[in-house]
Design a protein around this motif. Sequence first.
Motif: not given
Length: 262
Positions: A46-58, A77-87
């Motif tokens: 419901s947050l438009t995150l599939d299992r793999r991307h959700a696990f990466w974010s967690v 809304d995001h960690p200050a040390s957020a990593e760059p977006a990846i595919v």
Amino acid sequence: GLAEAEAMRVVAARGAGYRSIDDLQRSAGVTRATLEALARADAYRSLTLDRRHAFWSVRALPDAAALPLFSHETRGDHPASAEPAIVLPAATLGEEIIDDYASLRLSLRAHPLALLRSTLARRGVVSCAALGELPAERRVTVAGLVLVRQRPGTAKGVIFATLEDETGIANLVIWAKVFECYRRIVLTSRLLACRGRVQREGLVIHVVAERLDDLSAELDGLGALGAKAEAPLARADEARRTSQADPREAGGRYMPKSRDFH
């Protein structure tokens, strides 16, 4: 793997819904282990995150129980040390099914045997649903996940087993003499193939077993199957593999165990 108390916190703080995994962690105050359990169960769709991307974010989040010294690292809304977006590479259908069974012991995506059907068909294996169209005494081979094994005390050593594929179930009758020949296969198989005769008693259809084969190893390759499946490794690449099994190829370990009655 999700504690009831943690689940209640998620529900109590939900309100109109969570905007992100970060928002869920801050609002509900749950641990990272809880966030991972939800990711493993594919609960962030419901947050438009599939299992793999959700696990990466967690995995990028600090634990809610971290020391106050590090609390400045998560603001907004995001960690200050957020990593760059990846595919991330897309999961195959087989991988998704394995992960569903690993976390939920079921899958609504597809039955494991649906992915193996072409392989089984080449071996002459018919679907469970096809048994209803075959005449009595016809010899047939059917295969499925073993749901139930039963040996009633009044059945004189006869074993009754129930197999399930993507089309339905098949009931097996395994006489004592056949059971003694295939004891280990009958008792340990997760995916069982049975060659035998179709038997009809009114609306009830059985397959009287003559030969049994353990196809459980076929489940271990589910991770490579699906619409997004990649080409398998060449034989020369096998030397690069470590002795540790690839979890994406360990589908057999996660299939539900049969319900056995003695």
